[in-house]
Design a protein around this motif. Structure first.
Motif, PDB file in Angstrom:
ATOM      1  N   UNK A 121      32.646  33.729 -53.253  1.00  0.00           N
ATOM      2  CA  UNK A 121      33.595  32.726 -52.767  1.00  0.00           C
ATOM      3  C   UNK A 121      33.817  31.704 -53.870  1.00  0.00           C
ATOM      4  N   UNK A 122      35.059  31.276 -54.040  1.00  0.00           N
ATOM      5  CA  UNK A 122      35.374  30.178 -54.961  1.00  0.00           C
ATOM      6  C   UNK A 122      36.071  29.086 -54.163  1.00  0.00           C
ATOM      7  N   UNK A 123      35.472  27.912 -54.131  1.00  0.00           N
ATOM      8  CA  UNK A 123      36.096  26.792 -53.425  1.00  0.00           C
ATOM      9  C   UNK A 123      35.806  25.506 -54.184  1.00  0.00           C
ATOM     10  N   UNK A 124      36.265  24.405 -53.666  1.00  0.00           N
ATOM     11  CA  UNK A 124      36.039  23.092 -54.264  1.00  0.00           C
ATOM     12  C   UNK A 124      35.734  22.099 -53.145  1.00  0.00           C
ATOM     13  N   UNK A 125      35.184  20.942 -53.476  1.00  0.00           N
ATOM     14  CA  UNK A 125      34.960  19.929 -52.430  1.00  0.00           C
ATOM     15  C   UNK A 125      36.250  19.516 -51.726  1.00  0.00           C
ATOM     16  N   UNK A 126      37.350  19.549 -52.454  1.00  0.00           N
ATOM     17  CA  UNK A 126      38.634  19.174 -51.844  1.00  0.00           C
ATOM     18  C   UNK A 126      39.244  20.316 -51.033  1.00  0.00           C
ATOM     19  N   UNK A 127      38.847  21.535 -51.324  1.00  0.00           N
ATOM     20  CA  UNK A 127      39.345  22.706 -50.593  1.00  0.00           C
ATOM     21  C   UNK A 127      38.141  23.589 -50.282  1.00  0.00           C
ATOM     22  N   UNK A 128      37.308  23.172 -49.317  1.00  0.00           N
ATOM     23  CA  UNK A 128      36.067  23.899 -49.051  1.00  0.00           C
ATOM     24  C   UNK A 128      36.297  25.209 -48.310  1.00  0.00           C
ATOM     25  N   UNK A 129      35.385  26.146 -48.528  1.00  0.00           N
ATOM     26  CA  UNK A 129      35.423  27.408 -47.794  1.00  0.00           C
ATOM     27  C   UNK A 129      35.021  27.180 -46.343  1.00  0.00           C
ATOM     28  N   UNK A 205      43.037  28.415 -40.484  1.00  0.00           N
ATOM     29  CA  UNK A 205      43.827  29.648 -40.502  1.00  0.00           C
ATOM     30  C   UNK A 205      43.447  30.431 -41.752  1.00  0.00           C
ATOM     31  N   UNK A 206      43.454  31.753 -41.642  1.00  0.00           N
ATOM     32  CA  UNK A 206      43.016  32.604 -42.744  1.00  0.00           C
ATOM     33  C   UNK A 206      43.951  33.793 -42.896  1.00  0.00           C
ATOM     34  N   UNK A 207      44.005  34.316 -44.106  1.00  0.00           N
ATOM     35  CA  UNK A 207      44.760  35.538 -44.374  1.00  0.00           C
ATOM     36  C   UNK A 207      43.986  36.369 -45.379  1.00  0.00           C
ATOM     37  N   UNK A 225      43.238  24.593 -43.774  1.00  0.00           N
ATOM     38  CA  UNK A 225      43.182  23.827 -42.527  1.00  0.00           C
ATOM     39  C   UNK A 225      44.434  24.104 -41.693  1.00  0.00           C
ATOM     40  N   UNK A 226      44.300  24.005 -40.397  1.00  0.00           N
ATOM     41  CA  UNK A 226      45.407  24.307 -39.498  1.00  0.00           C
ATOM     42  C   UNK A 226      46.646  23.482 -39.816  1.00  0.00           C
ATOM     43  N   UNK A 232      50.053  29.051 -45.787  1.00  0.00           N
ATOM     44  CA  UNK A 232      49.229  30.252 -45.747  1.00  0.00           C
ATOM     45  C   UNK A 232      49.954  31.487 -46.272  1.00  0.00           C
ATOM     46  N   UNK A 233      51.109  31.816 -45.708  1.00  0.00           N
ATOM     47  CA  UNK A 233      51.801  33.041 -46.121  1.00  0.00           C
ATOM     48  C   UNK A 233      52.298  32.975 -47.562  1.00  0.00           C
TER      49      UNK A 233
END
Length: 256
Positions: A121-129, A205-207, A225-226, A232-233
């Motif tokens: 997984x690659x994420x950041x504090x601003x865009x967490x997994x 939401x996930x894809x 986030x929702x 997302x798409x």
């Protein structure tokens, strides 16, 4: 102004350096070489070389055959470990690239030995997994990663998985039963993204997109986030359009 001091010099272990030079010297002679020649090539006193050669032989990094030293079995075990680390590094670099390019968490998962495995997984504090609050392996029916992997399995393998990990509601938005899930998976177009909205984690939401990596089922996925659902798409399409350049790394990563 005080003069800046030099950076601290790292502490080096001389005996390790000398042993490595000996290993390099042995490796340069496929048919082996005697101790005197190896000591000369490694720039070591003969007594020191003898001591290190005995130690390396005892640890199976060298073998002595007919008066010469050759590489031992333990050296061969180092190469797979290094190759494994190289594959993991390439995978992590790829995920990090897309995380930074698209600005979303990026996941890579495979279906291995009958189970869903989140490899990296690659994420950041601003865009967490998404936090794995419920075991990913047991809740594959509820998240995009699992649904994407299950959609790539043949019918017997898919049914076997669901026998071992029955469909049950994880959130109020989760698929309700096995029949509904199988109908959804059957209707999933080949190589089309799988999208789920709050089925695994409320407010998320996930894809996921399927990855062709030999005969193995694999996937890359993103989450948002929702309140950012409109991204997302477009984000998953951007990932899918650039996935070709990653296939080599991803295929190698199946064996991580």
């Amino acid at each position: 102004m005080a003069k800046a001091t030099n950076a601290a010099v790292p502490t080096l272990i001389g005996s390790v350096q000398r042993a490595l030079r000996l290993l390099e010297a042995v490796a340069s002679h496929p048919d082996g070489a005697p101790a005197k020649q190896l000591a000369r090539e490694a720039g070591l006193p003969l007594p020191t070389a003898y001591h290190l050669l005995r130690t390396l032989t005892h640890e199976d990094y060298l073998r002595r055959e007919k008066g010469v030293f050759v590489l031992g079995d333990a050296v061969g075990r180092l190469a797979p470990a290094g190759a494994l680390q190289n594959r993991r590094t390439r995978l992590e670099d790829s995920l990090t690239h897309w995380r930074d390019t698209i600005g979303v968490p990026v996941y890579f998962a495979v279906y291995r030995e009958g189970e869903i495995e989140l490899v990296a997984v690659a994420d950041t504090p601003c865009a967490p997994a998404v936090s794995e609050w419920a075991d990913f392996r047991e809740t594959g029916h509820a998240h995009a990663i699992g649904q994407c992997l299950l959609s790539q399995l043949d019918e017997p393998a898919r049914r076997d998985h669901l026998d071992r990990h029955p469909v049950q509601a994880v959130t109020p938005y989760s698929v309700r039963d096995r029949r509904a899930l199988l109908e959804r998976l059957a209707s999933t177009g080949r190589m089309q993204p799988v999208v789920e909205r709050q089925e695994y984690a409320l407010g998320t939401v996930c894809a996921a997109i399927p990855i062709t990596a030999g005969s193995a089922a694999a996937t890359m996925a993103i989450s948002l986030p929702l309140h950012q659902e409109e991204r997302l798409l477009p984000a998953i399409e951007e990932l899918r359009s650039g996935i070709g350049g990653l296939l080599g790394s991803l295929t190698l990563s199946i064996s991580i």
